[in-house]
Design a protein around this motif. Structure first.
Motif, PDB file in Angstrom:
ATOM      1  N   THR A  85      52.806 -26.220 -31.787  1.00 40.23           N
ATOM      2  CA  THR A  85      51.848 -25.319 -31.169  1.00 40.23           C
ATOM      3  C   THR A  85      51.302 -24.275 -32.138  1.00 40.23           C
ATOM      4  O   THR A  85      51.904 -24.000 -33.177  1.00 40.23           O
ATOM      5  N   THR A  86      50.169 -23.705 -31.767  1.00 36.87           N
ATOM      6  CA  THR A  86      49.628 -22.542 -32.480  1.00 36.87           C
ATOM      7  C   THR A  86      49.995 -21.256 -31.744  1.00 36.87           C
ATOM      8  O   THR A  86      49.654 -20.166 -32.193  1.00 36.87           O
ATOM      9  N   VAL A  87      50.678 -21.390 -30.606  1.00 38.80           N
ATOM     10  CA  VAL A  87      51.022 -20.235 -29.769  1.00 38.80           C
ATOM     11  C   VAL A  87      52.246 -19.528 -30.351  1.00 38.80           C
ATOM     12  O   VAL A  87      53.388 -19.941 -30.139  1.00 38.80           O
ATOM     13  N   ASN A  88      51.997 -18.451 -31.100  1.00 33.67           N
ATOM     14  CA  ASN A  88      53.071 -17.688 -31.748  1.00 33.67           C
ATOM     15  C   ASN A  88      53.612 -16.660 -30.757  1.00 33.67           C
ATOM     16  O   ASN A  88      53.343 -15.467 -30.849  1.00 33.67           O
ATOM     17  N   ASP A  89      54.364 -17.152 -29.785  1.00 31.62           N
ATOM     18  CA  ASP A  89      54.782 -16.340 -28.643  1.00 31.62           C
ATOM     19  C   ASP A  89      56.288 -16.485 -28.432  1.00 31.62           C
ATOM     20  O   ASP A  89      56.761 -17.511 -27.942  1.00 31.62           O
ATOM     21  N   GLY A  90      57.034 -15.445 -28.807  1.00 27.91           N
ATOM     22  CA  GLY A  90      58.483 -15.492 -28.685  1.00 27.91           C
ATOM     23  C   GLY A  90      58.957 -15.652 -27.256  1.00 27.91           C
ATOM     24  O   GLY A  90      59.922 -16.366 -26.985  1.00 27.91           O
ATOM     25  N   ALA A  91      58.274 -14.987 -26.313  1.00 31.35           N
ATOM     26  CA  ALA A  91      58.673 -15.076 -24.905  1.00 31.35           C
ATOM     27  C   ALA A  91      58.502 -16.500 -24.386  1.00 31.35           C
ATOM     28  O   ALA A  91      59.347 -17.011 -23.643  1.00 31.35           O
ATOM     29  N   LYS A  92      57.404 -17.139 -24.785  1.00 31.07           N
ATOM     30  CA  LYS A  92      57.162 -18.524 -24.369  1.00 31.07           C
ATOM     31  C   LYS A  92      58.224 -19.447 -24.962  1.00 31.07           C
ATOM     32  O   LYS A  92      58.757 -20.328 -24.274  1.00 31.07           O
ATOM     33  N   ALA A  93      58.527 -19.244 -26.241  1.00 32.88           N
ATOM     34  CA  ALA A  93      59.551 -20.060 -26.896  1.00 32.88           C
ATOM     35  C   ALA A  93      60.891 -19.901 -26.189  1.00 32.88           C
ATOM     36  O   ALA A  93      61.590 -20.887 -25.918  1.00 32.88           O
ATOM     37  N   LYS A  94      61.252 -18.658 -25.873  1.00 29.94           N
ATOM     38  CA  LYS A  94      62.517 -18.390 -25.193  1.00 29.94           C
ATOM     39  C   LYS A  94      62.572 -19.104 -23.848  1.00 29.94           C
ATOM     40  O   LYS A  94      63.578 -19.742 -23.502  1.00 29.94           O
ATOM     41  N   GLN A  95      61.493 -19.010 -23.088  1.00 29.71           N
ATOM     42  CA  GLN A  95      61.444 -19.642 -21.772  1.00 29.71           C
ATOM     43  C   GLN A  95      61.669 -21.150 -21.874  1.00 29.71           C
ATOM     44  O   GLN A  95      62.478 -21.727 -21.136  1.00 29.71           O
ATOM     45  N   LEU A  96      60.956 -21.788 -22.801  1.00 38.82           N
ATOM     46  CA  LEU A  96      61.038 -23.244 -22.924  1.00 38.82           C
ATOM     47  C   LEU A  96      62.391 -23.697 -23.467  1.00 38.82           C
ATOM     48  O   LEU A  96      62.950 -24.704 -23.018  1.00 38.82           O
ATOM     49  N   LEU A 101      64.004 -27.304 -23.842  1.00 44.60           N
ATOM     50  CA  LEU A 101      63.250 -27.692 -25.040  1.00 44.60           C
ATOM     51  C   LEU A 101      64.176 -27.699 -26.251  1.00 44.60           C
ATOM     52  O   LEU A 101      65.060 -26.852 -26.372  1.00 44.60           O
ATOM     53  N   SER A 102      63.970 -28.655 -27.161  1.00 44.87           N
ATOM     54  CA  SER A 102      64.840 -28.756 -28.337  1.00 44.87           C
ATOM     55  C   SER A 102      64.288 -28.036 -29.561  1.00 44.87           C
ATOM     56  O   SER A 102      65.048 -27.660 -30.452  1.00 44.87           O
ATOM     57  N   GLY A 103      62.973 -27.863 -29.630  1.00 44.27           N
ATOM     58  CA  GLY A 103      62.395 -27.193 -30.786  1.00 44.27           C
ATOM     59  C   GLY A 103      61.050 -26.574 -30.457  1.00 44.27           C
ATOM     60  O   GLY A 103      60.279 -27.125 -29.673  1.00 44.27           O
ATOM     61  N   TYR A 104      60.790 -25.409 -31.052  1.00 45.27           N
ATOM     62  CA  TYR A 104      59.502 -24.727 -30.887  1.00 45.27           C
ATOM     63  C   TYR A 104      58.954 -24.503 -32.291  1.00 45.27           C
ATOM     64  O   TYR A 104      59.435 -23.647 -33.034  1.00 45.27           O
ATOM     65  N   VAL A 105      57.954 -25.307 -32.665  1.00 45.12           N
ATOM     66  CA  VAL A 105      57.497 -25.382 -34.052  1.00 45.12           C
ATOM     67  C   VAL A 105      56.017 -25.028 -34.138  1.00 45.12           C
ATOM     68  O   VAL A 105      55.189 -25.612 -33.424  1.00 45.12           O
ATOM     69  N   LYS A 125      71.062 -29.891 -32.374  1.00 46.16           N
ATOM     70  CA  LYS A 125      70.790 -28.482 -32.635  1.00 46.16           C
ATOM     71  C   LYS A 125      69.344 -28.147 -32.279  1.00 46.16           C
ATOM     72  O   LYS A 125      68.470 -28.999 -32.345  1.00 46.16           O
ATOM     73  N   LYS A 126      69.118 -26.893 -31.915  1.00 42.52           N
ATOM     74  CA  LYS A 126      67.770 -26.452 -31.577  1.00 42.52           C
ATOM     75  C   LYS A 126      67.109 -25.793 -32.782  1.00 42.52           C
ATOM     76  O   LYS A 126      67.775 -25.382 -33.725  1.00 42.52           O
ATOM     77  N   PHE A 127      65.773 -25.702 -32.714  1.00 40.30           N
ATOM     78  CA  PHE A 127      65.033 -25.110 -33.826  1.00 40.30           C
ATOM     79  C   PHE A 127      63.920 -24.214 -33.300  1.00 40.30           C
ATOM     80  O   PHE A 127      63.248 -24.536 -32.318  1.00 40.30           O
ATOM     81  N   ILE A 128      63.729 -23.086 -33.999  1.00 33.41           N
ATOM     82  CA  ILE A 128      62.608 -22.187 -33.732  1.00 33.41           C
ATOM     83  C   ILE A 128      61.964 -21.842 -35.063  1.00 33.41           C
ATOM     84  O   ILE A 128      62.666 -21.585 -36.047  1.00 33.41           O
ATOM     85  N   SER A 129      60.648 -21.842 -35.115  1.00 31.89           N
ATOM     86  CA  SER A 129      59.964 -21.458 -36.347  1.00 31.89           C
ATOM     87  C   SER A 129      60.426 -20.068 -36.781  1.00 31.89           C
ATOM     88  O   SER A 129      60.525 -19.152 -35.950  1.00 31.89           O
ATOM     89  N   PRO A 130      60.726 -19.894 -38.074  1.00 35.28           N
ATOM     90  CA  PRO A 130      61.296 -18.632 -38.576  1.00 35.28           C
ATOM     91  C   PRO A 130      60.496 -17.387 -38.211  1.00 35.28           C
ATOM     92  O   PRO A 130      61.077 -16.334 -37.963  1.00 35.28           O
ATOM     93  N   SER A 131      59.168 -17.494 -38.151  1.00 29.16           N
ATOM     94  CA  SER A 131      58.355 -16.310 -37.860  1.00 29.16           C
ATOM     95  C   SER A 131      58.588 -15.775 -36.454  1.00 29.16           C
ATOM     96  O   SER A 131      58.210 -14.646 -36.142  1.00 29.16           O
ATOM     97  N   LEU A 132      59.219 -16.577 -35.595  1.00 39.53           N
ATOM     98  CA  LEU A 132      59.493 -16.145 -34.223  1.00 39.53           C
ATOM     99  C   LEU A 132      60.878 -15.532 -34.063  1.00 39.53           C
ATOM    100  O   LEU A 132      61.181 -14.949 -33.031  1.00 39.53           O
ATOM    101  N   LEU A 133      61.715 -15.663 -35.083  1.00 39.87           N
ATOM    102  CA  LEU A 133      63.107 -15.240 -34.941  1.00 39.87           C
ATOM    103  C   LEU A 133      63.254 -13.753 -34.651  1.00 39.87           C
ATOM    104  O   LEU A 133      64.129 -13.346 -33.890  1.00 39.87           O
ATOM    105  N   ALA A 134      62.396 -12.927 -35.257  1.00 45.56           N
ATOM    106  CA  ALA A 134      62.507 -11.480 -35.053  1.00 45.56           C
ATOM    107  C   ALA A 134      62.358 -11.117 -33.580  1.00 45.56           C
ATOM    108  O   ALA A 134      63.075 -10.261 -33.058  1.00 45.56           O
ATOM    109  N   SER A 135      61.433 -11.791 -32.900  1.00 43.10           N
ATOM    110  CA  SER A 135      61.208 -11.482 -31.486  1.00 43.10           C
ATOM    111  C   SER A 135      62.239 -12.135 -30.584  1.00 43.10           C
ATOM    112  O   SER A 135      62.279 -11.867 -29.388  1.00 43.10           O
TER     113      SER A 135
END
Length: 220
Positions: A85-96, A101-105, A125-135
């Motif tokens: 996705t292009t949606v750089n949204d920590g709340a959305k990633a957390k929800q999914l 969901l196994s990965g938010y990339v 293991k799950k994965f989240i794009s590093p730029s989202l980790l702070a949120s």
């Protein structure tokens, strides 16, 4: 003999979709078995092929990604879903991630990194794009601990009660083969070699509560 990972790609942007399919087709060990351009097509293909991995856009028309995740979970399919996705949204990633969901990339991820993410997800293991980790700091501990599906937790809970595979299959409305599949996933994700150790690890991580289950058993 190398294990083949089957993949479905779903995106409503034709250039991105076709380009990703071409790149994946060149990778040894990956087999793209289908592609879709909306949520309804995606779920249909998942049910038809039951692929190992689905790479899908978050914002396609038709069935939402949330409902696709829940449907895969309800049907106890082996498919693992990765949002591209292009949606750089920590709340959305957390929800999914919380619903299965196994990965938010993010789509600015390099292709070589995407391949590594697919391998990581295949290990449970799950994965989240590093730029989202702070949120996502409040849930990083949750993400780093073993991620069992609701069905896998149900199977472990039945094992705590001393149920046989046959009884578990009957109670949960699934086949004994599927029970074994879920148990195998539990052992792999918890990094243990037998059921007893799996229960101990699950309790240590707060995934199941033995005292509660024993109480329920004593009270029918």
């Amino acid at each position: 003999m190398e294990t083949i990972t089957t993949v479905i790609v779903a995106d409503d942007h034709p250039i991105f979709l076709e380009g990703l399919i071409l790149l994946l087709a060149r990778v040894e060990g990956l087999n793209v078995v289908g592609h879709a351009t909306d949520g309804d097509q995606t779920l249909h293909l998942i049910e038809q092929y039951e692929p190992d991995i689905v790479l899908m856009n978050v914002t396609m028309s038709g069935m939402s990604i949330e409902n696709i995740i829940l449907s895969v979970e309800k049907q106890s399919l082996i498919t693992q879903l990765i949002a591209l996705t292009t949606v750089n949204d920590g709340a959305k990633a957390k929800q999914l991630l919380n619903i299965g969901l196994s990965g938010y990339v993010l789509k600015n991820t390099a292709f070589v990194d995407l391949l590594a993410i697919i391998k990581q997800v295949r290990t449970g293991k799950k994965f989240i794009s590093p730029s989202l980790l702070a949120s996502l700091k409040p849930i990083t501990a949750e993400i780093n601990k073993p991620q069992l599906t609701n069905r896998e937790i149900e199977v472990l809970t039945c094992i705590v009660k001393g149920d046989s595979n046959k009884k578990i299959a009957c109670d949960l409305g699934i086949s004994q083969r599927t029970v074994c599949f879920h148990m195998s996933n539990c052992l792999r994700k918890l990094e243990v070699s037998n059921r007893t150790h799996a229960i101990v690890q699950a309790v240590n991580h707060g995934l199941i509560d033995i005292d509660l289950k024993v109480y329920d058993l004593k009270n029918g």
